[in-house]
Design an enzyme around this catalytic site. Structure first.
Site, PDB file in Angstrom:
ATOM      1  N   LYS A 189       0.848  -1.191   0.000  1.00  0.00           N
ATOM      2  CA  LYS A 189       0.000   0.000   0.000  1.00  0.00           C
ATOM      3  C   LYS A 189       0.892   1.253   0.000  1.00  0.00           C
ATOM      4  O   LYS A 189       0.688   2.177  -0.769  1.00  0.00           O
ATOM      5  CB  LYS A 189      -0.925  -0.011   1.213  1.00  0.00           C
ATOM      6  CG  LYS A 189      -1.852   1.181   1.242  1.00  0.00           C
ATOM      7  CD  LYS A 189      -2.806   1.149   2.408  1.00  0.00           C
ATOM      8  CE  LYS A 189      -3.600   2.449   2.446  1.00  0.00           C
ATOM      9  NZ  LYS A 189      -4.433   2.581   3.631  1.00  0.00           N
ATOM     10  N   GLU A 195      10.703  -4.739   4.094  1.00  0.00           N
ATOM     11  CA  GLU A 195      10.727  -6.154   3.703  1.00  0.00           C
ATOM     12  C   GLU A 195      10.343  -6.321   2.234  1.00  0.00           C
ATOM     13  O   GLU A 195      10.981  -7.053   1.479  1.00  0.00           O
ATOM     14  CB  GLU A 195       9.738  -6.963   4.563  1.00  0.00           C
ATOM     15  CG  GLU A 195      10.074  -7.055   6.042  1.00  0.00           C
ATOM     16  CD  GLU A 195       9.410  -5.973   6.872  1.00  0.00           C
ATOM     17  OE1 GLU A 195       9.199  -4.841   6.361  1.00  0.00           O
ATOM     18  OE2 GLU A 195       9.096  -6.248   8.046  1.00  0.00           O
ATOM     19  N   GLY A 244      -4.702  -1.622   4.940  1.00  0.00           N
ATOM     20  CA  GLY A 244      -3.924  -2.783   4.508  1.00  0.00           C
ATOM     21  C   GLY A 244      -4.563  -4.101   4.916  1.00  0.00           C
ATOM     22  O   GLY A 244      -4.680  -5.034   4.125  1.00  0.00           O
ATOM     23  N   ARG A 245      -5.026  -4.186   6.161  1.00  0.00           N
ATOM     24  CA  ARG A 245      -5.569  -5.462   6.658  1.00  0.00           C
ATOM     25  C   ARG A 245      -6.987  -5.723   6.159  1.00  0.00           C
ATOM     26  O   ARG A 245      -7.574  -6.748   6.476  1.00  0.00           O
ATOM     27  CB  ARG A 245      -5.481  -5.511   8.184  1.00  0.00           C
ATOM     28  CG  ARG A 245      -6.019  -4.287   8.894  1.00  0.00           C
ATOM     29  CD  ARG A 245      -5.575  -4.251  10.353  1.00  0.00           C
ATOM     30  NE  ARG A 245      -6.009  -3.038  11.044  1.00  0.00           N
ATOM     31  CZ  ARG A 245      -5.323  -1.898  11.071  1.00  0.00           C
ATOM     32  NH1 ARG A 245      -4.187  -1.794  10.419  1.00  0.00           N
ATOM     33  NH2 ARG A 245      -5.793  -0.859  11.735  1.00  0.00           N
ATOM     34  N   GLU A 330      -4.098  -5.535  15.222  1.00  0.00           N
ATOM     35  CA  GLU A 330      -3.591  -4.274  14.665  1.00  0.00           C
ATOM     36  C   GLU A 330      -4.696  -3.222  14.678  1.00  0.00           C
ATOM     37  O   GLU A 330      -4.446  -2.031  14.802  1.00  0.00           O
ATOM     38  CB  GLU A 330      -3.055  -4.474  13.239  1.00  0.00           C
ATOM     39  CG  GLU A 330      -2.197  -3.323  12.766  1.00  0.00           C
ATOM     40  CD  GLU A 330      -1.370  -3.650  11.517  1.00  0.00           C
ATOM     41  OE1 GLU A 330      -0.207  -4.076  11.651  1.00  0.00           O
ATOM     42  OE2 GLU A 330      -1.894  -3.477  10.407  1.00  0.00           O
ATOM     43  N   HIS A 360      -3.676 -31.683  20.177  1.00  0.00           N
ATOM     44  CA  HIS A 360      -2.508 -32.422  20.653  1.00  0.00           C
ATOM     45  C   HIS A 360      -1.413 -31.475  21.091  1.00  0.00           C
ATOM     46  O   HIS A 360      -0.245 -31.870  21.209  1.00  0.00           O
ATOM     47  CB  HIS A 360      -2.023 -33.365  19.553  1.00  0.00           C
ATOM     48  CG  HIS A 360      -3.113 -34.300  19.114  1.00  0.00           C
ATOM     49  ND1 HIS A 360      -3.387 -35.480  19.781  1.00  0.00           N
ATOM     50  CD2 HIS A 360      -4.054 -34.188  18.152  1.00  0.00           C
ATOM     51  CE1 HIS A 360      -4.423 -36.074  19.194  1.00  0.00           C
ATOM     52  NE2 HIS A 360      -4.863 -35.303  18.214  1.00  0.00           N
ATOM     53  N   LYS A 489       9.736   0.063  13.594  1.00  0.00           N
ATOM     54  CA  LYS A 489      10.194   0.237  12.199  1.00  0.00           C
ATOM     55  C   LYS A 489      11.299   1.285  12.133  1.00  0.00           C
ATOM     56  O   LYS A 489      12.308   1.099  11.475  1.00  0.00           O
ATOM     57  CB  LYS A 489       9.026   0.743  11.324  1.00  0.00           C
ATOM     58  CG  LYS A 489       8.116  -0.326  10.795  1.00  0.00           C
ATOM     59  CD  LYS A 489       7.165   0.303   9.769  1.00  0.00           C
ATOM     60  CE  LYS A 489       6.013  -0.602   9.457  1.00  0.00           C
ATOM     61  NZ  LYS A 489       4.993   0.003   8.600  1.00  0.00           N
TER      62      LYS A 489
END
Ligand code: F6P
Length: 519
Positions: A189, A195, A244-245, A330, A360, A489
């Site tokens: 975005k 990254e 973004g999410r 977030e 488990h 960041k």
């Protein structure tokens, strides 16, 4: 006007009484009718929550006092409900609901362009692989959806993802692929994410002579993508009113359209659209996202639970809890309200893994572990798919049996009296019986999808999006910014620069010692 802390405290007071979930089925004969809701392919059973009608009425009263209906209207009308960033929030417009005529025209044009592009790539046959590069909201949604589409749709191109700045991520994504046959889709975005830019550069190097032709971008920052070297015709836009999410429905889903086809993607949007309309139009007491949100408020603010487990009994939904971690934590993981006051116990920790695997691993803790919550363990959302998509009916029935058994076991438990009777007369009974007893009365919701179609998936994801909004309104936090990710960041950039320059920088002794190790 009553302040938010006082309003939320009223729920704490209301929930401060012992409720036996199992007994509620007798005490409230219409419990199933009242606490089970269905919308399209999605059924939600809230009847195993430690919540009675009196508690639910208190929650509905709270929602009204928090102006939920007014906030819902503001959201759909395109008002700037993301106040700290002064932005509208209109991911629903990507599904054709809400916003202005201008928003809808932009969306329609982009959907046409995406469908045309995806159809052409699929027909051409030159590309055999897609490497989707992005992180957070530019990764989790597409990754979850790609897995889930596998249940009922056919992937025509290999789809790989590179998200982490760990070189292993990009290495795994390109491993064994031929650059000439690979389309790289860089999704960001902001087009400023470290990254994604590093992975984009690495893939461009790997593409070599195809670096110009075989790389496209999806972004709300066209200039940033152009500076990165993507040709203007290869850039697909989205807008600052798509968080973004909440962005998988936009051009962020282009890789999905190419891999699975535009029709599959349209079905997915249609499912979400139906949930939007349900959320927008239904009264609060008959509204699925509102109910999901309010039971969460009850567990968090009433019963004091600090976490919420989400366990999909579906391999194809195994990324769902990770997706929800970003969506909910977030959005609502905030300690300051919209007005700058201290927020009252907002978002719990969201966690989980696929069933039956989790049984488990951490289910021991769910059944017998302590917690700060009133009844122990953590509330669980079970998610199951009724249809067998794998042509393995015996496996599927066993999967569902496990899912249903877990919610029953959490609710009913097993009393020490029963355990003692089973153990009989033995010397160590006083030590053993308490260890083998299950306290029970641990709350859960069971969500079932008739099938894991793209359409049903759209319903499910949109349900949680709207739940997140409702909870944000009630906690009075802005669900659409994410200032909490900034500090780390910024510091990472500083440290990276210092590492490159061989400098110590101004850090605490612990951080300095860590940096020394790689100088
Ligand atoms: O983690 C912070 C964040 O800004 C998320 O909100 C976002 O989804 C992710 O980074 C990736 O951002 P972008 O799409 O701008 O690269």
């Amino acid at each position: 006007m009553t302040d938010r802390h006082t309003l939320l405290s009223s729920i704490t007071v209301e929930a401060d009484r012992d409720i036996s979930i199992a007994s509620l089925f007798e005490a409230e004969p219409d419990r199933l009718a009242r606490f089970v809701m269905r919308e399209g392919p999605l059924r939600a059973d809230f009847s195993k929550q430690a919540l009675d009608t009196q508690g639910l009425n208190a929650l509905l009263d709270l929602a009204a006092k928090c102006d939920l209906e007014e906030w819902r209207a503001k959201l759909f009308s395109g008002e700037r409900v993301n106040t700290s960033e002064d932005r509208a929030v209109l991911h629903m417009a990507l599904r054709g609901v809400g916003g202005t005529a201008e928003n809808q025209a932009e969306v329609a044009a982009m959907r046409d362009r995406m469908a045309t592009y995806a159809t052409a790539i699929r027909a051409d046959g030159k590309f055999k692989n897609i490497v989707h590069i992005g992180i957070g909201g530019s990764d989790l949604g597409p990754r979850l959806v790609a897995d889930a589409f596998e249940a009922s749709a056919e992937q025509s191109l290999v789809l790989r993802f590179a998200e982490n700045v760990d070189g292993a991520s990009v290495n795994d994504a390109i491993k064994g692929l031929n650059p000439a046959e690979t389309l790289a889709v860089v999704v960001s975005k902001s087009f400023g994410t470290q990254e994604t830019k590093m992975n984009g550069e690495a893939v461009r190097d790997w593409l070599g002579e195809y670096g110009g032709s075989n790389m496209i971008a999806v972004t709300a920052n066209r200039d940033g993508a152009q500076d990165f070297g993507i040709a203007p015709d290869n850039i697909f836009d989205f807008w600052d009113w798509v968080g973004g999410r909440y962005s998988v429905w936009s051009a962020v889903g282009l890789s999905l359209q190419i891999a699975y086809g535009p029709d599959v993607f349209s079905d997915f949007l249609d499912g979400a659209r139906a949930m939007d309309i349900h959320f927008r139009d239904q009264p609060l007491q008959e509204n699925l996202p509102v109910m999901l949100a309010l039971t969460g408020i009850w567990n968090r603010n009433g019963l004091g639970y600090g976490s919420q487990a989400v366990i999909p009994y579906s391999r194809r939904l195994r990324k769902f809890s990770a997706f929800l971690q970003q969506l909910e934590m977030e959005s609502n993981g905030k300690c300051a309200t919209r007005d700058g006051a201290v927020a009252t116990l907002a978002c719990p920790v969201i966690w989980g893994d696929e069933g039956t695997n989790g049984q488990h691993a951490f289910f021991q803790w769910l059944h017998q572990g302590p917690s700060e919550g009133r009844y122990g363990g953590a509330p669980v959302d079970f998610v199951a798919v009724l249809k067998d998509h794998e042509a393995r009916p015996a496996h599927h029935t066993a999967l569902l049996a496990n899912c249903f058994a877990q919610s029953e076991a959490l609710m009913l438990g097993k009393s020490e009296t029963v355990v003692r009777a089973e153990l009989g007369d033995r010397a160590d009974i006083d030590a053993l019986a308490p260890q083998k007893a299950f306290p029970g009365n641990r709350p859960s919701t069971t969500l079932t999808l008739d099938e894991l179609s793209p359409n049903a998936l759209g319903y499910l994801i949109a349900l949680y999006e709207h739940k997140t909004f409702v909870q944000g309104v009630i906690w009075n936090v802005n669900s659409f910014d994410q200032w909490g990710v900034q500090l780390g960041k910024v510091l990472a950039t500083t440290i990276l620069d210092e590492l490159h320059a061989g400098q110590d920088g101004d850090h605490d002794p612990s951080t300095q010692a860590l940096m020394q190790m790689i100088k």
